[in-house]
Design an enzyme around this catalytic site. Structure first.
Site, PDB file in Angstrom:
ATOM      1  N   SER A 124       0.857  -1.181   0.000  1.00  0.00           N
ATOM      2  CA  SER A 124       0.000   0.000   0.000  1.00  0.00           C
ATOM      3  C   SER A 124       0.897   1.237   0.000  1.00  0.00           C
ATOM      4  O   SER A 124       2.018   1.201  -0.521  1.00  0.00           O
ATOM      5  CB  SER A 124      -0.930  -0.028   1.217  1.00  0.00           C
ATOM      6  OG  SER A 124      -1.873   1.019   1.147  1.00  0.00           O
ATOM      7  N   TYR A 150      -4.097   6.275  -8.407  1.00  0.00           N
ATOM      8  CA  TYR A 150      -3.030   5.623  -7.638  1.00  0.00           C
ATOM      9  C   TYR A 150      -3.493   5.387  -6.208  1.00  0.00           C
ATOM     10  O   TYR A 150      -3.295   4.298  -5.647  1.00  0.00           O
ATOM     11  CB  TYR A 150      -1.779   6.494  -7.647  1.00  0.00           C
ATOM     12  CG  TYR A 150      -0.623   5.929  -6.845  1.00  0.00           C
ATOM     13  CD1 TYR A 150       0.077   4.813  -7.294  1.00  0.00           C
ATOM     14  CD2 TYR A 150      -0.233   6.505  -5.636  1.00  0.00           C
ATOM     15  CE1 TYR A 150       1.138   4.285  -6.561  1.00  0.00           C
ATOM     16  CE2 TYR A 150       0.833   5.988  -4.903  1.00  0.00           C
ATOM     17  CZ  TYR A 150       1.507   4.881  -5.372  1.00  0.00           C
ATOM     18  OH  TYR A 150       2.556   4.362  -4.643  1.00  0.00           O
ATOM     19  N   LYS A 175      -3.799   1.763  -4.231  1.00  0.00           N
ATOM     20  CA  LYS A 175      -3.056   1.435  -3.020  1.00  0.00           C
ATOM     21  C   LYS A 175      -3.982   1.155  -1.841  1.00  0.00           C
ATOM     22  O   LYS A 175      -3.675   0.317  -0.980  1.00  0.00           O
ATOM     23  CB  LYS A 175      -2.067   2.550  -2.689  1.00  0.00           C
ATOM     24  CG  LYS A 175      -0.894   2.601  -3.653  1.00  0.00           C
ATOM     25  CD  LYS A 175      -0.141   1.268  -3.648  1.00  0.00           C
ATOM     26  CE  LYS A 175       0.961   1.188  -4.638  1.00  0.00           C
ATOM     27  NZ  LYS A 175       1.680  -0.102  -4.596  1.00  0.00           N
TER      28      LYS A 175
END
Length: 323
Positions: free
Chosen positions: A169, A198, A202
């Site tokens: 992550s 993004y 994550k």
């Protein structure tokens, strides 16, 4: 903000290669290990005697990485093996797993380390899916799904708590995720903002770690997510301006590798606590993730929004035809 500050400027790692026993006999698969954090992790584990698979798209880069590790660690008893893997093409992952299973009858640790960050707007996978979602979530989900029987069989004979899946992550999630954790409509209609996409990918990786922990913990498989830390790697190659401005805050990939080492091997993580655990630099358990993320992780029956479960089901549906 104290815990956030300490993730930007972490204390020195307490869990290092000195803390782990010889890994001879262990089979470990690391995606994206031809460079950066994965490369440094592969070097540590190879030095400790493990058989390490370096999985990635470029055989040339992987072979170069293997040669460099063997040059830097000439006396190691471990083994390094290249495994072809293209995470942004779901049609190829089953063949990758079949190749791996032809070579191995066990898998002790899977590090889902590879990822892409902020590619040009409109970048998509071979299946036309937003590239970060495809590479950072759907590809690793399918890879892990296909490897689960091998992980389960290994867990039956391995030391309790030693078989693990580690998901990558980012701290950006705690800074940037919206109040509801994740806006699910953005998965099928991604905004023209690579930072938002993004962040979703994550956070999705964290969701997958938690949901796998719930599903497979009783089978002896530990599943855990981590923020590896801000490292000076080629992850930001598509956002050079961001790398330039953040460069004073970037650390050595060697330090970040200790975050993964902790997630993959520390006895502080076990089958009792891995559902709630989240690892931060350079190898510590987060004292408590942000409330919006915590709410999204909790299932509806426990008072949460159930976003993690919903995201797992989204990934399951999107990859089912390729399993």
């Amino acid at each position: 903000m104290g815990v956030q500050f300490s993730q930007v400027f972490p204390p020195s790692p307490n869990f290092t290669s000195d803390n782990i026993p010889n890994q001879t006999g262990k089979v470990i698969l690391i995606t994206g290990a031809a460079s950066g954090i994965g490369f440094e992790l592969a070097k540590i584990l190879y030095r400790k005697g493990a058989k390490v698979y370096i999985a990635g798209r470029s055989e040339k880069k992987a072979r170069t990485a293997i040669e460099n590790i063997q040059r830097d660690v000439p006396q190691a008893d471990g083994k390094l093996v290249f495994l072809q893997l293209d995470l942004d093409d779901l049609t190829t992952i089953k063949a990758t797993v079949e190749t791996f299973r032809e070579k191995e009858s066990k898998l002790d640790i899977l590090f889902n380390n590879a990822g892409v960050s902020q590619p040009p707007v409109g970048s998509v996978s071979k299946q036309g899916i937003e590239l970060q979602l495809a590479t950072n979530c759907l590809g690793p989900f399918l890879l892990t799904r296909l490897l689960r029987p091998l992980l389960e069989n290994t867990a039956k004979i391995a030391e309790p708590g030693s078989v693990r899946v580690v998901w990558t992550s980012s701290q950006v999630v705690e800074f940037s995720a919206p109040p509801e954790g994740m806006i699910m409509s953005q998965l099928t209609g991604p905004p023209q903002d690579p930072v938002v996409n993004y962040t979703n990918s994550k956070l999705g990786s964290h969701f997958l770690a938690v949901e796998m922990a719930r599903r497979d913990g009783e089978k002896g498989i530990i599943s855990i997510a981590h923020n590896p830390g801000a490292a000076n790697t080629n992850l930001l190659r598509n956002a050079p301006w961001m790398k330039f401005f953040s460069s004073p805050l970037l650390h050595s990939p060697v330090l970040a590798a200790h975050t993964l080492l902790f997630a993959g091997l520390s006895p502080e993580i076990n089958v009792e606590n891995h559902i709630d655990a989240y690892v931060i630099p350079w190898g510590r358990i987060h004292p408590g993730v942000a409330n919006n993320i915590k709410q999204a992780i909790e299932r509806c029956e426990n008072g949460g929004s159930g976003k993690a479960k919903e995201f797992w089901e989204f990934c399951d549906e999107r990859t089912r035809d390729y399993a």
